[in-house]
Enzyme design. Sequence first.
Site: not given
Length: 276
Positions: A241-244
């Site tokens: 889950i690409p919160c970056h």
Amino acid sequence: MTDQSPAYHYQVIARALQIIDAEGPCLSLEILAARMQMSPSHFQRVFSQWVGVSPKRYQQYLTLGHARRLLAERRTLLGTALETGLSGTGRLHDLFLTWEAMSPGDYAKGGEGLEIRWGRFGSPFGPAVVMATGRGICGMAFADEGGEEAALKDLAVRWPRATFIEDPAALGSLVEGAFGGRATALHLIGAPFQIKVWEALLAIPTGHVTTYADIAGAIGHPSSYRAVGTAVGRNPISFLIPCHRALRRDGGLGGYHWGLPRKRAMLAWESARTGL
């Protein structure tokens, strides 16, 4: 640990990042290699195996200016992405991810009756703790920023009534898929608002970024960008889950639960692989 290990590669990159942070992004290959007590050819080889570009090019990806260029040139239109089915079941970008969210009622039970298996694994971005239910990965945290015990506690406290079983063998294929671009199932466990935010994050393609304000607008809460930031920070499944890929409106990196150097490394790693 051999030179072929992704964990070894990330350790080299992490050490390089510390040097670049301290001395600036214009160090030569020879200087960087010497600081890490490696020959230039060995350092160059490890870099190429891990990220696919030269150390000089990679340093350019690590600058604040690169984050701002990404925001200006590769900003995702989240509303369109969500409407056209880039999130949810089916193919997501360059990873095969399917996901299912826990119902609000089950979430309210705090994981009661749920078995969660976990294990320790190497990854391209350092040692990781991974957890999974029978439906898929429900937690992934990097263990070197605050320590393995802190990572375990951070994940486990979210489901206080669940039963946790250390069983890395049961997670092996899931973890291999997660870091190898193969089919991976996710089980999202969070409050309804958090699930909406994480769904929006899943709609951001590799090599693209968005802002907290854009996420707020995409989920129908345009004035709730601060709450969105909190939900992004509570993402339990790092990297997948690409919160970056969520930045501040001005192109600043914002925060990152697993450390800003790792966030910059992920963005640079993805940019190098997509040619951005």
